[in-house]
Design a protein around this motif. Structure first.
Motif, PDB file in Angstrom:
ATOM      1  N   THR A 309     -19.084   9.557  11.907  1.00 33.74           N
ATOM      2  CA  THR A 309     -19.392  10.270  13.141  1.00 33.74           C
ATOM      3  C   THR A 309     -18.222  10.169  14.115  1.00 33.74           C
ATOM      4  N   VAL A 313     -18.790  12.486  19.594  1.00 32.13           N
ATOM      5  CA  VAL A 313     -20.236  12.655  19.425  1.00 32.13           C
ATOM      6  C   VAL A 313     -20.971  11.448  20.001  1.00 32.13           C
ATOM      7  N   SER A 338     -25.849  10.906  16.405  1.00 31.28           N
ATOM      8  CA  SER A 338     -25.111  10.605  15.176  1.00 31.28           C
ATOM      9  C   SER A 338     -25.896  11.032  13.943  1.00 31.28           C
ATOM     10  N   TRP A 341     -25.693  14.743  13.721  1.00 33.60           N
ATOM     11  CA  TRP A 341     -24.355  15.154  13.265  1.00 33.60           C
ATOM     12  C   TRP A 341     -24.202  14.949  11.758  1.00 33.60           C
ATOM     13  N   GLU A 342     -24.599  13.796  11.265  1.00 30.81           N
ATOM     14  CA  GLU A 342     -24.446  13.511   9.839  1.00 30.81           C
ATOM     15  C   GLU A 342     -25.318  14.430   8.987  1.00 30.81           C
TER      16      GLU A 342
END
Length: 363
Positions: A309, A313, A338, A341-342
């Motif tokens: 990440t 972010v 996070s 995002w992942e």
């Protein structure tokens, strides 16, 4: 075809609209009821996922008694929050209030250069003159900017006032997480079933990736930052620094956003060497330098091969989480962002090419 014909008929459309309307009303009503508890429930789930390996290990060594293991882990976590964390938190609140009062009144207290700096070899006279010049200029600028800084003082006082509510939310989150530990497998199964309905082919992969990301951020970013700030705050207290708790909070923020504590540690060490005797200054320097380097040792241990990440972010998660949920959002914001995002990155990779193995080690 018969079912499609029924749906397209007038009666079928009316029934479908009524059902969807009731479903939307139920979802909206449910959200309004649980809205005050969203931050607490989210943080409880994060704690349960982050500490589940420790809970599982403890339950196994207690002879398969999950309730006892959950109670022990809950009491230990509560002891950490009520003890040193509360001690530093109260000091930080006091420091924020004092600073906000000074900003609001336009009379910030700044320290002139100590006379003993002149006796330092090589850089002493230069540092003394530079310090005094900076002191004079900064004080003049702050006096001119005081009227424009008053809104900032109000925000700081509001943040300090929310600290008590944030502490209570932490305590409730830990208690709720304690109840979640024994039911971990059932909860994971429910989430797995939900994901399978949304993304049938990658539901299991996304579930593993979400769990690994939560543990990586909670342990390797948030956990290390909390430990580092607590130890730094203890050192600041022993050094007799004014607003030690506030400085510890700054260390916490810098550690979470991956900047590091050196920005705070360096001025503190200079102050210690000016104010303390050589023995005390040397011992505190060794201790604080070790605390400053602690994240370089702990993060590789608890995060495996690291977190993918981006720092930006995490920074947005810290700021946005704090604005949305107060002090508790400082911790859950970067974790939730996070995970999003992942999962988003994994979804793009899967749709763009073929499914790839996630690169976060499950601890």
């Amino acid at each position: 075809m018969k079912t499609l014909h029924q749906l397209l008929s007038t009666d079928g459309v009316i029934q479908l609209v009524i059902r969807l309307g009731f479903l939307a009303l139920l979802i909206l009503w449910t959200f309004l009821i649980i809205k005050p508890f969203v931050a607490i429930l989210t943080w409880s789930a994060v704690l349960a996922v982050a500490f589940y390996p420790a809970f599982s290990w403890l339950a196994k060594h207690l002879g398969g008694r999950p309730r006892t293991a959950a109670a022990i882990l809950t009491f230990v976590t509560l002891g950490m929050i009520i003890g040193p964390a509360a001690w530093l938190g109260l000091s930080a609140v006091e420091g924020i209030r004092d600073l906000a009062t000074q900003i609001g009144s336009g009379d910030l207290v700044l320290q002139t250069a100590p006379e003993q700096i002149k006796s330092w070899p090589l850089i002493g006279p230069w540092l003394y003159d530079f310090w005094n010049e900076a002191y004079t200029n900064i004080r003049a600028v702050l006096r001119q900017a005081a009227p424009y800084l008053k809104p900032l003082a109000g925000m700081m006082l509001s943040f300090a006032g929310d600290a008590g509510i944030g502490t209570l939310q932490f305590l409730l989150s830990v208690l709720v997480a304690g109840f979640l530990f024994p039911h971990g497998p059932q909860l994971v199964g429910a989430v797995r079933g939900f994901l399978v309905r949304i993304v049938p082919e990658q539901g299991e992969h996304f579930l593993e990736l979400a769990g690994a990301t939560i543990r990586a951020v909670a342990q390797g970013v948030i956990g290390v930052a909390v430990v580092q700030s607590l130890l730094a705050g203890i050192g600041f207290k022993f050094a007799g620094l004014p607003s030690a708790g506030l400085l510890a909070i700054i260390v916490l923020l810098l550690s979470i956003v991956q900047i590091g504590a050196a920005i705070v540690m360096l001025p503190v060490l200079i102050w210690i060497w000016m104010d303390k005797d050589i023995t005390t200054a040397l011992l505190l320097t060794i201790y604080l330098v070790a605390v400053g380097l602690l994240d370089n040792v702990l993060k590789p241990l608890v995060m495996g091969r690291g977190l993918t990440t981006p720092t930006l972010v995490i920074l947005i998660g810290v700021i946005g989480g704090t604005l949305a949920h107060g002090i508790i959002g400082l911790f859950i914001g970067p974790i939730i962002l996070s995970v999003a995002w992942e999962l988003g990155a994994a979804w793009i990779r899967i749709d763009g090419t073929a499914p790839v193995a996630h690169n976060i080690v499950d601890h």
